[in-house]
Design an enzyme around this catalytic site. Structure first.
Site, mmCIF file in Angstrom:
data_model
loop_
_atom_site.group_PDB
_atom_site.id
_atom_site.type_symbol
_atom_site.label_atom_id
_atom_site.label_comp_id
_atom_site.label_asym_id
_atom_site.label_seq_id
_atom_site.Cartn_x
_atom_site.Cartn_y
_atom_site.Cartn_z
ATOM 1 N N CYS A 157 0.846 -1.200 0.000
ATOM 2 C CA CYS A 157 0.000 0.000 0.000
ATOM 3 C C CYS A 157 0.879 1.246 0.000
ATOM 4 O O CYS A 157 0.816 2.063 -0.902
ATOM 5 C CB CYS A 157 -0.936 -0.013 1.203
ATOM 6 S SG CYS A 157 -2.144 -1.348 1.168
ATOM 7 N N ARG A 183 -0.635 3.872 -2.657
ATOM 8 C CA ARG A 183 -1.642 3.611 -3.684
ATOM 9 C C ARG A 183 -3.040 3.589 -3.102
ATOM 10 O O ARG A 183 -4.030 3.884 -3.774
ATOM 11 C CB ARG A 183 -1.360 2.304 -4.421
ATOM 12 C CG ARG A 183 -1.460 1.076 -3.527
ATOM 13 C CD ARG A 183 -1.421 -0.238 -4.291
ATOM 14 N NE ARG A 183 -1.476 -1.366 -3.390
ATOM 15 C CZ ARG A 183 -2.609 -1.862 -2.875
ATOM 16 N NH1 ARG A 183 -3.766 -1.324 -3.177
ATOM 17 N NH2 ARG A 183 -2.572 -2.899 -2.044
#
Length: 282
Positions: A157, A183
């Site tokens: 992430c 992200r």
């Protein structure tokens, strides 16, 4: 009052008022009962934290500094991908029977690469450049490695850090700034957790490289509030921010690999009550 709290409140209000609802879309996450975990999301959220003025730990509810730091060191210092090296259980859902999360997170930071100066992993390269080439525009890490995604139990992430050093008039030391690229971010469970982690990292790297801390910029491609988190978020952002605490980092540590979770603390940290029993989408 805590500027980090105000940033969080404004971000949440923007998502709730101007975000996109994913209800009805084909979504991967689901709740424990099997129901799809829909979100209200905002694309391209950018938050800036001046670490020289305040440590960005929220007071609206308590963020566990030592647990944040423990996970950060697990990834960046130990370069581990095994949950048995971690003191918390936040990664248990993604670990296999041996405790591995696959070729993810710490594994990628520990892979050595050939540079002109020899073989180094990404963390050692960052420290080398900050000490030897501080004004380089190439000081960065990336753990979103496409060739290994199929061997990761969870795609990263928070996947990239970019470091940038500046000079400030009247300051003897250089200033260390950083951008954290993410992200995807579960705003309720993970936003301040990630901010605190990487604020700690900037403080640690600044100290071992004899610099001062500057800005941490958090760039989130998909900042989202899960449907079952909306009432919890509304209650959270109705609270009044309290004064920000003071951050302490053990001044005797000058080797990044010697830091422990006991080398950080916040002084005068007062918070509102914790929100309990938060459902987690998986």
């Amino acid at each position: 009052m805590s500027r980090a709290d105000h940033i969080f409140i404004n971000m949440c209000r923007d998502i709730l008022e101007n975000g996109t609802d994913t209800k009805g879309e084909k979504v991967r996450p689901h709740w424990e009962d099997g129901a799809p975990a829909y979100t209200i999301k905002k694309f391209g959220v950018v938050n800036r934290y001046d670490l020289s003025e305040e440590f960005p730990i929220m007071t609206l509810r308590r963020t566990a500094l030592k647990s944040c730091t423990d996970e950060l060191l697990w990834i960046w210092q130990q370069k581990s991908n095994n949950i048995h090296d971690l003191h918390s259980h936040i990664w248990d859902e993604w670990a296999d029977e041996d405790g591995s999360i696959g070729k993810a997170y710490g594994y990628q930071l520990g892979v050595k690469h050939q540079y002109k100066e020899g073989m180094m992993d990404q963390v050692d390269r960052v420290i080398y450049d900050l000490k030897n080439n501080p004004f380089s525009r190439r000081i960065m890490t990336n753990i979103y490695v496409h060739q290994d995604l199929h061997e990761m139990n969870l795609y990263p992430c928070a996947y990239s850090m970019t470091f940038n050093v500046t000079q400030k008039p009247g300051h003897e030391k250089l200033i260390l700034n950083a951008i954290l690229n993410q992200r995807s971010n579960d705003v309720l469970t993970a936003n301040n957790w990630n901010v605190v982690q990487y604020a700690v990292l900037v403080h640690m790297l600044a100290q071992v490289c004899d610099m001062e801390v500057g800005e941490l910029v958090h760039v989130i491609a998909d900042a989202h509030i899960y449907d079952r988190h909306v009432p919890l978020i509304r209650e959270l952002i109705s609270r009044e921010p309290l004064p920000a605490p003071k951050f302490w980092l053990n001044p005797d540590v000058h080797d990044f690999y010697q830091f422990t979770r006991d080398d950080v603390k916040v002084e005068g940290y007062e918070t509102h009550p914790q929100i309990k029993d938060i459902p987690v989408a998986i």
